[in-house]
Design a protein around this motif. Sequence first.
Motif, PDB file in Angstrom:
ATOM      1  N   PHE A 586       0.843  -1.191   0.000  1.00  0.00           N
ATOM      2  CA  PHE A 586       0.000   0.000   0.000  1.00  0.00           C
ATOM      3  C   PHE A 586       0.888   1.254   0.000  1.00  0.00           C
ATOM      4  O   PHE A 586       1.885   1.327   0.726  1.00  0.00           O
ATOM      5  N   ARG A 587       0.491   2.224  -0.820  1.00  0.00           N
ATOM      6  CA  ARG A 587       1.244   3.473  -0.903  1.00  0.00           C
ATOM      7  C   ARG A 587       0.966   4.322   0.334  1.00  0.00           C
ATOM      8  O   ARG A 587      -0.173   4.473   0.753  1.00  0.00           O
ATOM      9  N   CYS A 588       2.027   4.890   0.884  1.00  0.00           N
ATOM     10  CA  CYS A 588       1.889   5.757   2.061  1.00  0.00           C
ATOM     11  C   CYS A 588       1.350   7.129   1.659  1.00  0.00           C
ATOM     12  O   CYS A 588       1.586   7.615   0.541  1.00  0.00           O
ATOM     13  N   ALA A 589       0.642   7.761   2.561  1.00  0.00           N
ATOM     14  CA  ALA A 589       0.199   9.141   2.355  1.00  0.00           C
ATOM     15  C   ALA A 589       1.353  10.084   2.709  1.00  0.00           C
ATOM     16  O   ALA A 589       2.404   9.659   3.209  1.00  0.00           O
ATOM     17  N   ASP A 590       1.181  11.385   2.441  1.00  0.00           N
ATOM     18  CA  ASP A 590       2.206  12.359   2.830  1.00  0.00           C
ATOM     19  C   ASP A 590       2.433  12.263   4.331  1.00  0.00           C
ATOM     20  O   ASP A 590       1.476  12.103   5.098  1.00  0.00           O
ATOM     21  N   PRO A 591       3.676  12.391   4.742  1.00  0.00           N
ATOM     22  CA  PRO A 591       3.973  12.284   6.187  1.00  0.00           C
ATOM     23  C   PRO A 591       3.149  13.234   7.044  1.00  0.00           C
ATOM     24  O   PRO A 591       2.847  12.931   8.204  1.00  0.00           O
ATOM     25  N   ASP A 592       2.773  14.376   6.476  1.00  0.00           N
ATOM     26  CA  ASP A 592       2.015  15.351   7.268  1.00  0.00           C
ATOM     27  C   ASP A 592       0.610  14.851   7.630  1.00  0.00           C
ATOM     28  O   ASP A 592       0.043  15.266   8.647  1.00  0.00           O
ATOM     29  N   GLU A 598       4.837   4.045  10.355  1.00  0.00           N
ATOM     30  CA  GLU A 598       5.902   3.878   9.365  1.00  0.00           C
ATOM     31  C   GLU A 598       5.822   4.955   8.296  1.00  0.00           C
ATOM     32  O   GLU A 598       6.855   5.421   7.797  1.00  0.00           O
ATOM     33  N   CYS A 599       4.631   5.352   7.918  1.00  0.00           N
ATOM     34  CA  CYS A 599       4.466   6.377   6.886  1.00  0.00           C
ATOM     35  C   CYS A 599       4.732   7.776   7.440  1.00  0.00           C
ATOM     36  O   CYS A 599       5.171   8.676   6.713  1.00  0.00           O
ATOM     37  N   LYS A 600       4.466   7.990   8.722  1.00  0.00           N
ATOM     38  CA  LYS A 600       4.701   9.292   9.332  1.00  0.00           C
ATOM     39  C   LYS A 600       6.183   9.662   9.319  1.00  0.00           C
ATOM     40  O   LYS A 600       6.549  10.835   9.205  1.00  0.00           O
ATOM     41  N   LEU A 601       7.045   8.647   9.423  1.00  0.00           N
ATOM     42  CA  LEU A 601       8.485   8.918   9.445  1.00  0.00           C
ATOM     43  C   LEU A 601       8.995   9.403   8.097  1.00  0.00           C
ATOM     44  O   LEU A 601      10.029  10.068   8.007  1.00  0.00           O
ATOM     45  N   GLY A 602       8.268   9.084   7.031  1.00  0.00           N
ATOM     46  CA  GLY A 602       8.662   9.519   5.693  1.00  0.00           C
ATOM     47  C   GLY A 602       9.812   8.735   5.114  1.00  0.00           C
ATOM     48  O   GLY A 602      10.330   9.101   4.056  1.00  0.00           O
ATOM     49  N   ASN A 603      10.207   7.636   5.755  1.00  0.00           N
ATOM     50  CA  ASN A 603      11.340   6.844   5.258  1.00  0.00           C
ATOM     51  C   ASN A 603      10.929   5.812   4.214  1.00  0.00           C
ATOM     52  O   ASN A 603      11.765   5.287   3.487  1.00  0.00           O
TER      53      ASN A 603
END
Length: 653
Positions: A586-592, A598-603
Amino acid sequence: MGMRLDFHDVSVQIEHKWILQSVSGFAEPGKLLAVMGPSGSGKTVLLTTLAGRQSCQAGTVLLDGNSLDKKLRRKIGFVLQDDVFLPNLSLHETLMYTARLRLPSNRKSDEVATRVRWVETKLDLIKCKNTRIGNISNRGLSGGEKKRASIACELLHQPAVLILDEPTSGLDSDSAYKLIKLLKKIAISSQTAIVLSIHQPSSSVFQLFDRVVLVLNGETVFFGKAKSVVSYFGSLGLHCPPSYNPADFIMEKLKGTSEEVKRLQNGPHRRKENAINTTTTSINPSLFVVMDGRNLRLQSRRESVMSVDILRYFNEDYRSTPSVGDSSESAIFRCTKIRRLFRRLCRKRSDGWGVPTAQPYDESYPTSFLEQYFLLTRRSFRHSSKAVLSTLEIIRHICQAVIVGLLWFQVELSEDRIGDIQAVMFFCVIYWGFESIYQAISTFPSEHDVIDKERASGSYRLSSYYLAKMTSELPLVIVMPTIFFAIVYWLSLWNSNLLGFFLSWGFIVLDALVAQSVGLAISALTSSIDQGIAIGGMYMLTSLLISGFYMQILPPWLSWSRYFAFSYYSFNAFLTLAFDYNDEEFRCADPDVASIPECKLGNVTFITGDKISRQFEPLLLPLWLNGIALVGLFVIIRVLGYLALRYINRPSR
């Protein structure tokens, strides 16, 4: 050989109100006995009591001298006022299934077919035998054809006594005359005792009756030959004008002035006072003392003269015991000593007094449990398939599936669309929950009436019917959810894993089966479709709120409630399969705006589904536990439905 039906001093109380009081009479083989009276006089209650489907608080009902029990009641055919059938079967199918259920299992198929053909010919049903029974929304047989079909179903097992409640109701005068004339022929040809209630027959119909019982306010004001009614009324000062319909005259006087009604109610008492002794008499299986003209006697099909000493015993008791008379030409009296003697005679074998030996009757059902199960399975499948798999239903579900599939077409597997994926899964669960519940609630009540009628006649065991219904509808319940889900799943494609598809399909089928079980249980517990819809709607809407889509964490004092909602387990399983059993990332959303750690870290740009399922940990149960819970609910609710049918909404006797 026909059997004689006798009823003596029958009194029935319903809800603390006496509906019948000391009603007596008899019906002979080959004869037509009509029960007449104003509306509310107790005609239907009398008939249901004679058929053994309503218990009486006092009095006796005897068939050939034997008290009615479960095995003897099967020898009495009872045609209800309302014609109750499975609407999607043809007339011939209905008769064939009825014959196979009610005729002994040792009858060969060609013998059963011959019997059905004979009944169809006798009742002039050949031309419409392939016509569907039909109902209000789907036209089928006419009113007269349905009435003859009801009679045909009861004639198949060759009843000793045939009882009909208002058979001419809803028919024109010509159709009514033809029907009663047909019943008269059947009575004579098969030596069947026929008892029917009728409100206000034409003069031509009235002339076909052999005997008449006139009931007024639950009491008998006349019992005797139909041709003697007018002369009896005349003896009470109620004279019928020349060329006047006797039936109309009778009904007018039964609903006449208080003085006329009083004369009728006191008539039997006056006739009884004029009775005189006689030197010979006979006894009948019903053990009734009968006044014939001015002679007090006992009557039977096998006349046997009694000794003068026994006769004196009856006459002395008759003169000294006040009693309530119940007829005109043949007045029936009750006495304490006579009843004691009758009970002694009942225990004797036939010994020259004309008391027939009680014959042993087979207590078992006409067919075995397995025969009933297989017959009812085939019948239920043929009936239900025409409704569940109708062209309209197939088109409706396919169109709905296409609409849902296009709305969620190729839904993107991303963090932003997790809510959308949840929504389509929850919609599938709730859609088949509502569909299955309301289909069961809306279609089962009509079938419920048929079950009540057939169970009351002793056609089959409730357990064989219930198991047959579960078996026959299993493939039908599977077909439409399968078509619907296959279209939605592959159009929206939230999980391309083949194992995920089959497991999701299994849970949607379980969801539909449990929902149908809830609908059947509600129908079994309630007495109307409106009540069922109200309860079913309340249950489903509550389940919708507590299943986890709208609110994952319920208040502590209410958290237990979700375990009684089958949709909770179905939705729970769908969430697990959509994320834990998904091969794609699954594609992560923008970290914001991301909510997954895991997606919040933006890594990372993509994450696996198990990372998403952690967000639902307060809600999720193991997949196997969801399956066991749904199967458990299915079994428990089905058992509750069976118990409700057996002990709560069961037919009379």
